[in-house]
Structures are given as structure tokens and as C-alpha cells.
Write a protein that holds these residues in place. Structure first.
Motif, PDB file in Angstrom:
ATOM      1  N   ASN A 217       0.794  -1.051   0.044  1.00  0.00           N
ATOM      2  CA  ASN A 217      -0.124   0.103   0.112  1.00  0.00           C
ATOM      3  C   ASN A 217       0.857   1.209   0.056  1.00  0.00           C
ATOM      4  N   ALA A 218       0.690   2.025  -0.866  1.00  0.00           N
ATOM      5  CA  ALA A 218       1.704   3.320  -1.367  1.00  0.00           C
ATOM      6  C   ALA A 218       1.393   4.321  -0.003  1.00  0.00           C
ATOM      7  N   LYS A 219       0.299   4.308   0.468  1.00  0.00           N
ATOM      8  CA  LYS A 219       0.069   5.213   1.558  1.00  0.00           C
ATOM      9  C   LYS A 219       0.796   5.066   2.756  1.00  0.00           C
ATOM     10  N   ASP A 220       1.093   3.510   2.819  1.00  0.00           N
ATOM     11  CA  ASP A 220       2.145   3.322   4.125  1.00  0.00           C
ATOM     12  C   ASP A 220       3.520   3.712   4.070  1.00  0.00           C
ATOM     13  N   PHE A 221       3.823   4.490   2.976  1.00  0.00           N
ATOM     14  CA  PHE A 221       5.256   4.976   2.741  1.00  0.00           C
ATOM     15  C   PHE A 221       5.093   6.029   3.880  1.00  0.00           C
ATOM     16  N   TYR A 222       4.054   6.852   3.891  1.00  0.00           N
ATOM     17  CA  TYR A 222       3.900   8.101   4.994  1.00  0.00           C
ATOM     18  C   TYR A 222       3.806   7.596   6.417  1.00  0.00           C
ATOM     19  N   LEU A 223       3.181   6.311   6.583  1.00  0.00           N
ATOM     20  CA  LEU A 223       2.593   5.966   8.102  1.00  0.00           C
ATOM     21  C   LEU A 223       3.761   6.106   9.107  1.00  0.00           C
ATOM     22  N   PRO A 224       5.244   5.697   9.028  1.00  0.00           N
ATOM     23  CA  PRO A 224       6.043   5.719  10.151  1.00  0.00           C
ATOM     24  C   PRO A 224       6.171   7.360  10.188  1.00  0.00           C
ATOM     25  N   GLY A 225       6.253   8.023   9.584  1.00  0.00           N
ATOM     26  CA  GLY A 225       6.384   9.360   9.675  1.00  0.00           C
ATOM     27  C   GLY A 225       5.373  10.236  10.235  1.00  0.00           C
ATOM     28  N   MET A 226       3.968   9.860  10.028  1.00  0.00           N
ATOM     29  CA  MET A 226       3.027  10.198  10.798  1.00  0.00           C
ATOM     30  C   MET A 226       2.784   9.830  12.203  1.00  0.00           C
ATOM     31  N   LEU A 227       3.351   8.566  12.457  1.00  0.00           N
ATOM     32  CA  LEU A 227       3.160   8.022  13.738  1.00  0.00           C
ATOM     33  C   LEU A 227       4.507   8.445  14.757  1.00  0.00           C
ATOM     34  N   TYR A 228       5.481   9.011  14.001  1.00  0.00           N
ATOM     35  CA  TYR A 228       6.448   9.610  14.615  1.00  0.00           C
ATOM     36  C   TYR A 228       6.170  11.356  15.059  1.00  0.00           C
ATOM     37  N   THR A 229       5.321  11.773  14.153  1.00  0.00           N
ATOM     38  CA  THR A 229       4.754  13.214  14.430  1.00  0.00           C
ATOM     39  C   THR A 229       3.758  13.087  15.613  1.00  0.00           C
ATOM     40  N   LEU A 230       2.835  11.872  15.571  1.00  0.00           N
ATOM     41  CA  LEU A 230       2.067  11.715  16.830  1.00  0.00           C
ATOM     42  C   LEU A 230       2.736  11.747  18.215  1.00  0.00           C
ATOM     43  N   GLY A 231       3.815  10.672  17.929  1.00  0.00           N
ATOM     44  CA  GLY A 231       4.515  10.337  19.214  1.00  0.00           C
ATOM     45  C   GLY A 231       5.417  11.586  19.470  1.00  0.00           C
ATOM     46  N   LEU A 232       5.861  12.524  18.715  1.00  0.00           N
ATOM     47  CA  LEU A 232       6.668  13.634  19.092  1.00  0.00           C
ATOM     48  C   LEU A 232       5.707  14.563  19.795  1.00  0.00           C
ATOM     49  N   GLY A 233       4.717  14.787  19.180  1.00  0.00           N
ATOM     50  CA  GLY A 233       3.591  15.993  19.631  1.00  0.00           C
ATOM     51  C   GLY A 233       3.437  15.408  21.202  1.00  0.00           C
ATOM     52  N   LEU A 234       2.996  14.064  21.402  1.00  0.00           N
ATOM     53  CA  LEU A 234       2.489  13.644  22.760  1.00  0.00           C
ATOM     54  C   LEU A 234       3.890  13.988  23.702  1.00  0.00           C
ATOM     55  N   ALA A 235       5.029  13.854  23.083  1.00  0.00           N
ATOM     56  CA  ALA A 235       6.177  14.071  24.156  1.00  0.00           C
ATOM     57  C   ALA A 235       6.377  15.265  24.584  1.00  0.00           C
ATOM     58  N   TYR A 236       6.035  16.281  23.698  1.00  0.00           N
ATOM     59  CA  TYR A 236       6.098  17.584  23.990  1.00  0.00           C
ATOM     60  C   TYR A 236       5.007  17.893  25.141  1.00  0.00           C
TER      61      TYR A 236
ATOM     62  N   LEU B 281       1.876  20.009  16.333  1.00  0.00           N
ATOM     63  CA  LEU B 281       2.132  18.699  15.856  1.00  0.00           C
ATOM     64  C   LEU B 281       1.059  17.747  15.909  1.00  0.00           C
ATOM     65  N   LEU B 282       0.069  17.720  17.062  1.00  0.00           N
ATOM     66  CA  LEU B 282      -1.088  17.192  17.138  1.00  0.00           C
ATOM     67  C   LEU B 282      -2.062  17.470  16.367  1.00  0.00           C
ATOM     68  N   ALA B 283      -2.385  18.981  16.211  1.00  0.00           N
ATOM     69  CA  ALA B 283      -3.050  19.432  15.102  1.00  0.00           C
ATOM     70  C   ALA B 283      -2.786  18.852  13.798  1.00  0.00           C
ATOM     71  N   LYS B 284      -1.633  18.815  13.405  1.00  0.00           N
ATOM     72  CA  LYS B 284      -1.236  18.264  12.096  1.00  0.00           C
ATOM     73  C   LYS B 284      -1.695  17.007  12.024  1.00  0.00           C
ATOM     74  N   CYS B 285      -1.567  16.209  12.913  1.00  0.00           N
ATOM     75  CA  CYS B 285      -1.940  14.806  13.022  1.00  0.00           C
ATOM     76  C   CYS B 285      -3.427  14.582  12.608  1.00  0.00           C
ATOM     77  N   ALA B 286      -4.164  15.453  13.413  1.00  0.00           N
ATOM     78  CA  ALA B 286      -5.774  15.554  13.184  1.00  0.00           C
ATOM     79  C   ALA B 286      -6.146  15.738  11.852  1.00  0.00           C
ATOM     80  N   ILE B 287      -5.175  16.495  11.220  1.00  0.00           N
ATOM     81  CA  ILE B 287      -5.715  16.444   9.706  1.00  0.00           C
ATOM     82  C   ILE B 287      -4.913  15.283   8.958  1.00  0.00           C
ATOM     83  N   LEU B 288      -3.915  14.821   9.236  1.00  0.00           N
ATOM     84  CA  LEU B 288      -3.254  13.669   8.268  1.00  0.00           C
ATOM     85  C   LEU B 288      -3.980  12.280   8.566  1.00  0.00           C
ATOM     86  N   PHE B 289      -4.052  11.796   9.859  1.00  0.00           N
ATOM     87  CA  PHE B 289      -4.575  10.666   9.904  1.00  0.00           C
ATOM     88  C   PHE B 289      -6.282  10.288   9.356  1.00  0.00           C
TER      89      PHE B 289
END
Length: 255
Positions: free
Chosen positions: A104-123, A170-178
Motif C-alpha cells: 500500500n503506497a500510503k504506508d510510505f507515509y505512516l512511519p512519519g505520521m506515527l513519529y509526528t504523533l509520538g513527538l507531539g505527545l512527548a512535548y 504537531l497534534l493539530a497536524k496529525c488531526a488533519i493527516l490521519f
């Protein structure tokens, strides 16, 4: 509590003339500046461009990984720091592996999206725990390490505000991307991701610059340690000189 641990008074601090310039330079170093942004955007932009044109997952993935490796090679040849380019390579490599495994080509973006989510929560979480992540990142850059935690409360507040800004952006960005990951096609998700690479990042960096430029100046703990070492050496030299003078005086009396 030692003198190094005593908190300083949280008073209004007059901004030094070069405080903004120093803060800007530190942020530029920490986040890679314009070149770091280009290295962050280019692999994803190449992937979505090629995939939009021919829908070839393998060619898109190989091209993105190839340009990431090329950016590292360029930095190595120029003997420049490679941390930002290497982080890009790892991010692209994980994306390629995910996409190839699932088909699934969309999964190319999934690790980066999960990283963004984790980083936002870490902050957010580190700020709630009293150790804002942006302070841990920038402390060594400003040569203050963790001195802001106990000795510079005004600066700790600035780091907390900046970490809140990073986390919420970052969390607002995730709310758009997921939602797009589930509902949009690969090309739509990819172009939105490319569009959201730089603006939220610049907003977070700008807010960080605003908060820190108005904060008390960092405490240079490296300079303090060097001063303590010099003082100790001078003390030891003084003691040695006193010992030599005392010994010489005793010998003269004995003679």
C-alpha cells in the motif's frame, strides 16, 4: 543545596541587545535551517510526484530513498554535519519498508505520521512532568544543559510555552493527516503531507524564538565549570607555592 542548584530570582530581565540573534542562531543550528528543511521535504515530494504520474510504488520508493542517500553523501563530501540528512534517510527507509511490506503506497507515509504523533505527545507529556522537551533539545545548544530547571525559572517557563506550542501544532497536524490516511488516496495524502511539512514547522520555530528571545539569558554552565577548574588550579598552585616557600624557609633556618 549547592550554589549551583540554588534557584535564581524570577525577576524581569532586560533583554540583551544580541539575545534575539543568539536565539536565532541556536534554533538554526538545532533544527537545520533552510537546508535541513529542504532535506526533509525533498524525498516525500519526489515520492508523491512520481507516484502521481505513473502510480509505480517501487520506482517512487527507490527514488525517494536514493535522493535521501544522495543528500547524505553531499554532506559527507562537504564535511558538514549529517544528523539532519541521516534522520531523513532513516525516515524514508522505514517508509519504504512499510510500503513494500504491505503493498500500500500510503504506508510510505505512516512511519512519519506515527513519529509526528509520538513527538507531539512527548512535548505535551514532558511539559506536564516539568521537563519540557524543547529545553532538553536546546539546553546543550545554549550551553546551559539542565541549569534552567533549578536556576533559571524564567527560562524554564519559556521552554514550557515553546513545548506546548510544538506539541499542539504537531497534534493539530496529525488531526488533519490521519483521517486523510483512511479516506484519501495516496496522491491526495502525499500532497497534503508535503504542504504541511514546512508551515507548521516554521510556526513552531517562530513561537520558540519569540518565547526564548524574551526569556532570561541562558546560564553557561560550561563557562562556569571552566572557571571553577581555573580557580582550583590557581588554588593548588598557591598551596604548592606556600609549601615551597615554607620548605625553603625551614631549610634556611636549619642552615
Amino acid at each position: 543545596m549547592t550554589s549551583l542548584d540554588k534557584p535564581t530570582q524570577d525577576t524581569e530581565v532586560t533583554e540583551q541587545p544580541d539575545a534575539r540573534a543568539v536565539t536565532e542562531a541556536a534554533l538554526f543550528e538545532a533544527f537545520g535551517g533552510v537546508r535541513g528543511m529542504v532535506e526533509t521535504v525533498l524525498p516525500g515530494l519526489l515520492f508523491v510526484t512520481i507516484y502521481t504520474i505513473n502510480k509505480d510504488l517501487h520506482l517512487s520508493a527507490i527514488a525517494a530513498l536514493g535522493v535521501s542517500l544522495l543528500l547524505v553523501v553531499v554532506r559527507l563530501v562537504m564535511r558538514d554535519t549529517v544528523k539532519h540528512a541521516f534522520s531523513g534517510v532513516f525516515g524514508v527507509a522505514f517508509g519504504v519498508v512499510f510500503a513494500m511490506m504491505t503493498g500500500n503506497a500510503k504506508d510510505f507515509y505512516l512511519p512519519g505520521m506515527l513519529y509526528t504523533l509520538g513527538l507531539g505527545l512527548a512535548y505535551i507529556i514532558t511539559t506536564l512532568c516539568g521537563v519540557p522537551l524543547i529545553g532538553l533539545i536546546l539546553g546543550p545548544v545554549f550551553k546551559e544543559n539542565l541549569s534552567w530547571r533549578t536556576r533559571n525559572p524564567g527560562r524554564k517557563k519559556a521552554y514550557a510555552k515553546a513545548s506546548w506550542a510544538w506539541g499542539l501544532i504537531l497534534l493539530a497536524k496529525c488531526a488533519i493527516l490521519f483521517p486523510l490516511y483512511w479516506w484519501a488516496n495516496t496522491a491526495q495524502l502525499g500532497w497534503v503531507l508535503v504542504a504541511l511539512k514546512i508551515p507548521p514547522f516554521l510556526l513552531a520555530v517562530y513561537l520558540t524564538w519569540v518565547f526564548l528571545a524574551k526569556a532570561p539569558a541562558p546560564i553557561d554552565v560550561f563557562a562556569e565549570m571552566e572557571a571553577q577548574e581555573r580557580a582550583e588550579k590557581e588554588r593548588q598552585a598557591g598551596l604548592a607555592q606556600e609549601h615551597d616557600e615554607s620548605t625553603a624557609g625551614r631549610h634556611r633556618r636549619e642552615a
